[in-house]
Design a protein around this motif. Structure first.
Motif, PDB file in Angstrom:
ATOM      1  N   ALA A  19       0.824  -1.221   0.000  1.00  0.00           N
ATOM      2  CA  ALA A  19       0.000   0.000   0.000  1.00  0.00           C
ATOM      3  C   ALA A  19       0.854   1.265   0.000  1.00  0.00           C
ATOM      4  CB  ALA A  19      -0.929  -0.011   1.218  1.00  0.00           C
ATOM      5  N   ASN A  20       1.998   1.222   0.662  1.00  0.00           N
ATOM      6  CA  ASN A  20       2.880   2.388   0.724  1.00  0.00           C
ATOM      7  C   ASN A  20       3.719   2.580  -0.539  1.00  0.00           C
ATOM      8  OD1 ASN A  20       1.997   2.990   3.285  1.00  0.00           O
ATOM      9  ND2 ASN A  20       3.708   1.973   4.321  1.00  0.00           N
ATOM     10  N   GLY A  21       3.621   1.637  -1.460  1.00  0.00           N
ATOM     11  CA  GLY A  21       4.347   1.767  -2.719  1.00  0.00           C
ATOM     12  C   GLY A  21       5.781   1.281  -2.681  1.00  0.00           C
ATOM     13  N   GLU A  22       6.186   0.645  -1.584  1.00  0.00           N
ATOM     14  CA  GLU A  22       7.586   0.234  -1.456  1.00  0.00           C
ATOM     15  C   GLU A  22       7.911  -0.979  -2.327  1.00  0.00           C
ATOM     16  OE1 GLU A  22       8.888   1.419   2.987  1.00  0.00           O
ATOM     17  OE2 GLU A  22       6.913   0.529   2.788  1.00  0.00           O
ATOM     18  N   VAL A  23       6.952  -1.878  -2.486  1.00  0.00           N
ATOM     19  CA  VAL A  23       7.168  -3.020  -3.382  1.00  0.00           C
ATOM     20  C   VAL A  23       7.311  -2.524  -4.816  1.00  0.00           C
ATOM     21  CG1 VAL A  23       6.159  -5.131  -4.319  1.00  0.00           C
ATOM     22  CG2 VAL A  23       5.974  -4.650  -1.866  1.00  0.00           C
ATOM     23  N   GLU A  24       6.448  -1.608  -5.215  1.00  0.00           N
ATOM     24  CA  GLU A  24       6.511  -1.068  -6.570  1.00  0.00           C
ATOM     25  C   GLU A  24       7.792  -0.270  -6.783  1.00  0.00           C
ATOM     26  OE1 GLU A  24       5.604  -0.696 -10.401  1.00  0.00           O
ATOM     27  OE2 GLU A  24       4.505  -1.907  -8.928  1.00  0.00           O
ATOM     28  N   SER A  25       8.256   0.405  -5.745  1.00  0.00           N
ATOM     29  CA  SER A  25       9.497   1.173  -5.845  1.00  0.00           C
ATOM     30  C   SER A  25      10.683   0.266  -6.161  1.00  0.00           C
ATOM     31  CB  SER A  25       9.756   1.927  -4.539  1.00  0.00           C
ATOM     32  OG  SER A  25      10.979   2.632  -4.591  1.00  0.00           O
TER      33      SER A  25
END
Length: 315
Positions: A19-25
């Protein structure tokens, strides 16, 4: 490791990182390095066996304090029972999570393990570990072999598509197949044209096509795809042909040059340098990133075409 980079991420609260976008980052970071990212996320350590059997991971990220176990138990399973030497990053909000005597004993002789407690610098630490695991791969000699291997796999896809078009979609008769082989042999095999034709009469189109050099194979494939598109008038095929028009320069020509290159020091950095035909060439690490990106794009393009044709066959 190929052009994919596989990460296994174990955390009971992994949805928060998603949800925080860290995986996508992390995925974006890998894509920018010219690798196709695959980040497998696991929210239950009981499911770990299902994931470990799927890939040989390049990096494992794990919360040290999971619901039913701790990181040192996981590492013991992965290293001793699974025989994986994968780099591992353990993280925890607790600064003393390695102080237990049992933990110290289990980790005493384990290598390639990193511990991290600062949440604010977590992504930076992950990126540094990714770079660390890529160091050997990014040596230019290794990159040369990697790209040669990947382009050979694309050759196989071209063969598969060509035979599908010739035999099933266009249903070319014997005369038409012979015409394709004769045209190729007469134009490009001046010294062994007749022997190639004789070989074709013995083993047939499907088998002889594999022995045609990559550039001509690709050209025949595109001609048949255009012919097929006259029947179906497909936007998907038109899009493919446009994207694929750079395939010779970005894949075939690069593969040929890499096969004739050597890694050398030049002005303080390593480069791949050589001569192919009358052309001198040189590639550095930055150019190799661009080359890997191009190959990934072409591979995706081919896969989309395969899926499109399969869908049309099935329907």
């Amino acid at each position: 490791m190929q052009l994919e980079y596989n990460i296994l991420w174990i955390d009971n609260d992994i949805e928060e990182y998603i949800a925080n976008g860290e995986v996508e980052s992390i995925r974006t970071f890998l894509n920018e390095l010219g690798f196709e990212s695959n980040v497998e996320t696991v929210d239950d350590e009981a499911k770990l066996d299902d994931y470990i059997s799927k890939h040989k991971y390049d990096l494992i990220l794990s919360d040290f304090n999971l619901n039913t176990t701790t990181g040192d138990v996981i590492i013991q399973e992965i290293r001793e029972n699974r025989r994986f030497s994968t780099e591992i990053l353990f993280y925890s909000a607790k600064s003393n999570f390695r102080d237990s005597p049992e933990v110290k004993e289990r980790l005493a002789f384990m290598d390639r393990i990193t511990f991290h407690t600062n949440r604010d610098t977590f992504l930076d630490k992950v990126e540094k570990l990714i770079i660390l695991t890529l160091d050997k791969l990014l040596e230019l000699n290794a990159t040369r072999g990697l790209i040669t291997s990947e382009t050979s796999q694309l050759d196989v896809i071209i063969e598969e598509l060509t035979l599908e078009l010739a035999n099933n979609r266009l249903q070319l008769n014997t005369d038409r197949l012979k015409e394709i082989i004769d045209e190729y042999a007469d134009k490009f095999l001046s010294t062994r044209s007749e022997s190639f034709k004789e070989r074709y009469s013995e083993i047939g189109f499907d088998n002889i096509f594999q022995s045609i050099e990559a550039n001509r194979k690709w050209s025949i494939f595109r001609d048949l795809l255009r012919e097929y598109n006259k029947q179906v008038q497909s936007k998907e095929i038109i899009t493919f042909l446009k994207r694929n028009s750079t395939y010779f320069n970005e894949v075939i020509d690069i593969r040929n040059k890499f096969a004739h290159s050597k890694a050398k020091q030049k002005e303080g950095k390593m480069v791949l340098i050589g001569q192919f035909g009358k052309e001198d060439f040189e590639f550095d690490s930055e150019q190799c990133i661009s080359i890997r990106r191009n190959i990934i794009e072409h591979r995706i393009n081919f896969k989309e075409l395969l899926e499109y044709i399969k869908f049309n066959v099935d329907n």
